[in-house]
Every structure is written in C-alpha cells, then in structure tokens.
Design an enzyme around this catalytic site. Structure first.
Site, PDB file in Angstrom:
ATOM      1  N   GLY A 244       0.768  -1.235   0.000  1.00 11.67           N
ATOM      2  CA  GLY A 244       0.000   0.000   0.000  1.00 11.67           C
ATOM      3  C   GLY A 244       0.796   1.280   0.000  1.00 11.67           C
ATOM      4  O   GLY A 244       0.204   2.364  -0.078  1.00 11.67           O
ATOM      5  N   GLU A 281       3.978  -6.606   1.935  1.00 14.18           N
ATOM      6  CA  GLU A 281       3.653  -7.036   0.571  1.00 14.18           C
ATOM      7  C   GLU A 281       3.605  -5.852  -0.395  1.00 14.18           C
ATOM      8  O   GLU A 281       2.545  -5.525  -0.928  1.00 14.18           O
ATOM      9  CB  GLU A 281       2.272  -7.695   0.562  1.00 14.18           C
ATOM     10  CG  GLU A 281       2.159  -8.899   1.444  1.00 14.18           C
ATOM     11  CD  GLU A 281       0.723  -9.377   1.615  1.00 14.18           C
ATOM     12  OE1 GLU A 281       0.538 -10.590   1.757  1.00 14.18           O
ATOM     13  OE2 GLU A 281      -0.203  -8.537   1.600  1.00 14.18           O
ATOM     14  N   PRO A 282       4.715  -5.199  -0.630  1.00 18.97           N
ATOM     15  CA  PRO A 282       4.675  -4.042  -1.535  1.00 18.97           C
ATOM     16  C   PRO A 282       4.495  -4.449  -2.984  1.00 18.97           C
ATOM     17  O   PRO A 282       5.051  -5.458  -3.430  1.00 18.97           O
ATOM     18  CB  PRO A 282       6.052  -3.397  -1.328  1.00 18.97           C
ATOM     19  CG  PRO A 282       6.942  -4.540  -0.938  1.00 18.97           C
ATOM     20  CD  PRO A 282       6.079  -5.483  -0.137  1.00 18.97           C
ATOM     21  N   GLY A 283       3.700  -3.702  -3.707  1.00 16.84           N
ATOM     22  CA  GLY A 283       3.549  -3.894  -5.149  1.00 16.84           C
ATOM     23  C   GLY A 283       3.985  -2.618  -5.850  1.00 16.84           C
ATOM     24  O   GLY A 283       5.077  -2.517  -6.411  1.00 16.84           O
ATOM     25  N   ARG A 284       3.113  -1.608  -5.772  1.00 17.57           N
ATOM     26  CA  ARG A 284       3.343  -0.331  -6.453  1.00 17.57           C
ATOM     27  C   ARG A 284       4.719   0.261  -6.163  1.00 17.57           C
ATOM     28  O   ARG A 284       5.403   0.744  -7.072  1.00 17.57           O
ATOM     29  CB  ARG A 284       2.264   0.657  -5.993  1.00 17.57           C
ATOM     30  CG  ARG A 284       2.286   1.986  -6.712  1.00 17.57           C
ATOM     31  CD  ARG A 284       1.285   2.973  -6.059  1.00 17.57           C
ATOM     32  NE  ARG A 284       0.033   2.354  -5.709  1.00 17.57           N
ATOM     33  CZ  ARG A 284      -1.047   2.318  -6.510  1.00 17.57           C
ATOM     34  NH1 ARG A 284      -1.032   2.938  -7.655  1.00 17.57           N
ATOM     35  NH2 ARG A 284      -2.137   1.706  -6.126  1.00 17.57           N
ATOM     36  N   CYS A 352     -12.950   4.603 -28.258  1.00 19.43           N
ATOM     37  CA  CYS A 352     -14.208   5.245 -28.613  1.00 19.43           C
ATOM     38  C   CYS A 352     -14.991   5.673 -27.380  1.00 19.43           C
ATOM     39  O   CYS A 352     -16.123   5.218 -27.164  1.00 19.43           O
ATOM     40  CB  CYS A 352     -15.036   4.313 -29.479  1.00 19.43           C
ATOM     41  SG  CYS A 352     -14.144   3.830 -30.953  1.00 19.43           S
ATOM     42  N   GLU A 353     -14.386   6.484 -26.545  1.00 15.39           N
ATOM     43  CA  GLU A 353     -15.032   6.998 -25.340  1.00 15.39           C
ATOM     44  C   GLU A 353     -14.470   8.384 -25.085  1.00 15.39           C
ATOM     45  O   GLU A 353     -13.249   8.555 -25.099  1.00 15.39           O
ATOM     46  CB  GLU A 353     -14.638   6.176 -24.096  1.00 15.39           C
ATOM     47  CG  GLU A 353     -14.828   4.731 -24.212  1.00 15.39           C
ATOM     48  CD  GLU A 353     -15.733   4.180 -23.128  1.00 15.39           C
ATOM     49  OE1 GLU A 353     -15.996   4.887 -22.128  1.00 15.39           O
ATOM     50  OE2 GLU A 353     -16.171   3.045 -23.292  1.00 15.39           O
ATOM     51  N   TYR A 382       0.115  -1.239 -12.168  1.00 12.65           N
ATOM     52  CA  TYR A 382      -1.321  -1.203 -12.468  1.00 12.65           C
ATOM     53  C   TYR A 382      -1.635  -0.536 -13.811  1.00 12.65           C
ATOM     54  O   TYR A 382      -2.685   0.074 -13.981  1.00 12.65           O
ATOM     55  CB  TYR A 382      -2.099  -0.516 -11.321  1.00 12.65           C
ATOM     56  CG  TYR A 382      -1.868  -1.205  -9.995  1.00 12.65           C
ATOM     57  CD1 TYR A 382      -2.430  -2.451  -9.731  1.00 12.65           C
ATOM     58  CD2 TYR A 382      -1.057  -0.627  -9.019  1.00 12.65           C
ATOM     59  CE1 TYR A 382      -2.183  -3.111  -8.536  1.00 12.65           C
ATOM     60  CE2 TYR A 382      -0.810  -1.286  -7.807  1.00 12.65           C
ATOM     61  CZ  TYR A 382      -1.379  -2.517  -7.578  1.00 12.65           C
ATOM     62  OH  TYR A 382      -1.144  -3.172  -6.398  1.00 12.65           O
TER      63      TYR A 382
HETATM   64  C1  LIG Z   1      -2.799  -5.005  -3.746  1.00  8.83           C
HETATM   65  C2  LIG Z   1      -2.266  -5.680  -2.542  1.00  8.83           C
HETATM   66  C3  LIG Z   1      -0.957  -5.443  -2.136  1.00  8.83           C
HETATM   67  C4  LIG Z   1      -0.044  -4.479  -2.830  1.00  8.83           C
HETATM   68  O1  LIG Z   1      -0.516  -3.184  -2.780  1.00  8.83           O
HETATM   69  P1  LIG Z   1       0.401  -1.980  -3.327  1.00  8.83           P
HETATM   70  O2  LIG Z   1      -0.431  -0.799  -3.076  1.00  8.83           O
HETATM   71  O3  LIG Z   1       0.619  -2.222  -4.766  1.00  8.83           O
HETATM   72  O4  LIG Z   1       1.656  -1.990  -2.544  1.00  8.83           O
HETATM   73  C5  LIG Z   1      -0.490  -6.139  -1.054  1.00  8.83           C
HETATM   74  N1  LIG Z   1      -1.276  -7.019  -0.380  1.00  8.83           N
HETATM   75  C6  LIG Z   1      -2.537  -7.264  -0.756  1.00  8.83           C
HETATM   76  C7  LIG Z   1      -3.341  -8.238   0.006  1.00  8.83           C
HETATM   77  C8  LIG Z   1      -3.086  -6.606  -1.826  1.00  8.83           C
HETATM   78  O5  LIG Z   1      -4.343  -6.840  -2.182  1.00  8.83           O
END
Ligand SMILES: *Cc1c(COP(=O)(O)O)cnc(C)c1O
Length: 428
Positions: A244, A281-284, A352-353, A382
């Site tokens: 997050g 759990e970092p993604g972004r 087309c929007e 994303y």
């Molecule tokens: C989406 C998600 C993440 C990653 O979130 P980011 O905002 O991309 O860091 C981690 N854990 C869970 C359970 C998620 O759904």
C-alpha cells in the site's frame, strides 16, 4: 513548475548528447522504432534497487512482491532472484509465477473468493501460505484436505477498521469491506479460533492490508499497532502488514521511501514487541516509478476558448488508472524531457469513449507536434497489469533495459492474438 521533476523518472534515466531521453542507457527513440509504440520501458536496475531496499529494511523472507501491480515471467524472476516472495491473487497469477521457475514454496495465495480449483492448484503445488479470507474458504480448505491434499499453512486476513486516506476503490482496511474478517465485530477472533481448532489448517499468522497508494505513514502506523495488539497474545510466527505504500506520480506529490515506511511499521510493532514477525507485501512501490510509457502523438486539435487535445496511440487500454481513479500523471517529450512545458493540453487515447483520458490537464513543450514521442513517467504499476483489449487495440510490448542492453519481456500483441480465443470456425 513547468519542467518535469527528474525524480519522477527511473533511476538510470539520463539525456543523450542530442537531448534524447535514455533509460538504462537505451535511447527511447531507438526503442520506439524497434518495438513500436505504445511501449512500456522498465529500468531493471531501478526494479532491483527497490527490491533490495525492501529486503534491507524488512529482512529476507519478509518481503512479498504483490504481483498484481505488474507481472510477467521476467518480473517474477527479478523479484525472486532478489530474495522476495511472491503474492498471487488468482490461479492465473500463480500459473505465470510458477512458469517463471519460482518455486511454489515462495508463493502466497490471496483472494476474497478463491475458487475450489484455485485452492486445489495452490495446495497441490505446495504454496508457502494461503491467506484465508472467509469462513466459506475454510470450508473449502477442509474439504480439500479431506480429499487428501496436504494441510496448508494459513494466515487469517483481518480488516483492522483503519480507514486509509486513498481512493475509495483501493481502501481495504475499513470495517465496510469485502476483504477479510472484521476485527471489531469479533469475526477475526472467531476465524483464528476456527483455524486453530481445525485439523485441516496450520495457522501461522495474521494479515492485514489497509489499502493502496497510501502516502501517510501515520495511517500505516495505526493499522500496524492495531494488528500488533491483536497478534501479540496469539504468539504466532507471522504478522503480515500488507502493501500500500504510495508513490509520487506528479510534481506536487511526495511519498515516503520504502525504508521510511518500514521504520513507521516496525516502530509501531516494536512497542508491542512483535516487530520480529513483521512481513510486508509491496507492489506499487517496487515497480511504479521503474517504468515509463512511450506513445506517439497522432492527432492534435485546438478548440479555441475550450482546450487543446493531443491524441496518442494507446489510452485506457494500457493505462486505465486515470479513468478508474482520476489518477494524475505527468507527460514530457522523449526528445526534450526537461524542456519548459508552457502548452496546456488534454492527452487522450484512441478509444471510442470521451472518458478515454490519460492526462486531463497536461503541460507540454510549445513545439509538441504530430509524430513526437510522448513519455508518461511512473507507469510501472497497475498499467500493463490492468490493461485490456478494448476496441481490439493490441496490448503493448514491455522491455527491460539495463546498461545499454534491451530485452523484450512481453511482445506486442498481433491481430492473430485477437483471434486466438475466438472459436467462430471451430464449432463447439
Ligand atoms: C494489492 C495488494 C498489495 C499491494 O498493494 P500496493 O499498493 O501495490 O503496494 C499487497 N497485499 C494485498 C493483500 C493486496 O491486495
């Protein structure tokens, strides 16, 4: 400020002698010519640097990359080779990660509605953890273990009742949520007790994720403290605090670094004596600013007294975030990335929007013209993963660049790809 801030570009971005933007030592005009546009260009050193920062902050086996932010086999391999575990939230994500050669024991399965097939796939492969989201899921796991599948290690996902300051669609920790077991109404404790009492689950910890693109370290610290207090008496080895962490997309934004985020989380858990169990759990924050998207400018239209439109060869199919969340981006030109940007324009796609907007209020150099390569930074998270084939527009290629070397990791789709799942002439 009308000049693009350098900090929004990937770490290795620089400018060639003639002014052309390079990433990983590769000129964007060369990449565009070779792979076409739109094109996602990822700085591999930047990706690896963020992975290393996370591991240095939280420890090895304490960082789980959330693959939904951006996934292809090369990305799974980068994260795995840097010592991250991988969070998958569907059978499809698990399939891609396993196809990259990542062992199931490095994968964690998420999802608020995992199917029996997905659970069976994950349990027979032997994933490290299932993050259990509902009582119905517990029923399914018990049935699968009764069938003879191995007993999984599970975490219980808790919604801690902390409202993250972010877009409503990506806030997940509040009481009114489809995710997890509610802490306040007692469901979380019931879920823990049921998992502890079940012969089909080995409860190893608790989990929360308060939302995505959160900038305020205080929100994380509050959730961490709530979770730490819940977890401490359970005395389980794992406390996962989700991802997050937000990133800066535009000049006016500042986001905490991964290590500053880590300090906020670990300090909050230290108070309760559970910081040694913490994973994230970092993604972004791993992938977003590692990439830029390169588009070609196709048409320009000035409506006097109203606005100027600039249309590029992609749009909501390669970056749906502006449409979904009203997200902001910056734009610049590949040939003059740090030029003054006096010209106001709305950058739109080719779909087309009328809503197919990439940048509602962009600023660009005054001499921007048809044929220019337009670059939007911070598109590594994303974008590709949420992309679509809307209007049967072909999904872009993805390249990784490093030290002057480019490797294509996802090829551009072809028209034949559009027919690959179309069974018109194959009967039933
Ligand atoms: C989406 C998600 C993440 C990653 O979130 P980011 O905002 O991309 O860091 C981690 N854990 C869970 C359970 C998620 O759904």
């Amino acid at each position: 400020m009308t000049v693009l801030p350098e900090r929004l570009l990937p770490d290795t971005a620089d400018v060639d002698v003639d002014g052309m933007l390079r990433v990983g030592g590769c000129r964007l005009d060369d990449l565009a010519e070779r792979f076409g546009t739109p094109l996602f260009v990822y700085d591999e050193q930047h990706l690896r640097a963020r992975c290393r920062e996370a591991v240095a902050t939280f420890g090895s086996e304490r960082v789980v990359y959330a693959t939904k932010a951006f996934l292809c086999r090369a990305m799974a391999d980068v994260a795995h080779s840097e010592g991250l575990l991988l969070d998958v939230a569907s059978g499809g994500e698990l399939h891609v990660v396993l196809a990259a050669g990542v062992p199931a024991s490095s994968c964690v399965l998420h999802g608020n509605n995992k199917s029996v097939a997905e659970l069976r796939m994950a349990m027979s492969a032997g994933v490290r953890h299932l993050v259990v989201d509902s009582f119905d899921e517990m029923d399914r796991i018990e049935a699968l273990v009764a069938e003879g599948l191995p007993k999984p290690d599970v975490l219980v996902r808790v919604t801690p009742g902390v409202h993250a300051h972010t877009h409503e669609f990506i806030a997940t920790g509040q009481d009114d949520s489809k995710f997890g077991f509610n802490l306040a109404n007692g469901d979380a404790m019931l879920a823990v007790e049921r998992a502890q009492g079940s012969s089909a689950m080995n409860l190893v910890g608790t989990h929360c994720h308060i939302g995505s693109n959160v900038f305020d370290a205080g929100g994380f610290a509050r959730a961490a403290e709530v979770m730490a207090r819940f977890a401490a008496p359970l005395d389980l080895p794992e406390l996962v605090l989700g991802g997050g962490l937000g990133v800066a997309y535009v000049a006016s934004e500042e986001a905490p670094t991964i290590s500053a985020w880590g300090s906020a989380l670990l300090d909050a858990c230290d108070h309760v004596g559970v910081s040694s169990r913490v994973s994230v759990e970092p993604g972004r924050s791993i992938v977003a600013s590692a990439a830029v998207t390169v588009y070609s400018v196709g048409t320009m239209k000035d409506i006097p007294g109203i606005r100027r439109y600039i249309a590029v060869d992609g749009g909501m199919s390669d970056n749906p975030r502006p449409v979904l969340y009203g997200s902001g981006y910056e734009a610049t030109l590949a040939r003059a990335p740090f030029a003054e940007r006096p010209m106001a324009a709305r950058i739109v796609g080719k779909h087309c929007e009328s809503g197919d907007v990439l940048l509602a209020d962009a600023r660009l150099p005054a001499d921007t013209t048809v044929g220019d390569l337009l670059v939007t930074p911070v598109t590594g998270a994303y974008g590709h993963s949420m992309g679509s084939n809307y209007n049967k527009v072909l999904r872009p290629a993805v390249v990784f660049v490093s030290d002057g070397i480019v490797r294509q990791v996802v090829r551009r789709e072809t028209f034949d790809d559009l027919l690959a799942t179309d069974t018109f002439d194959a009967g039933c």
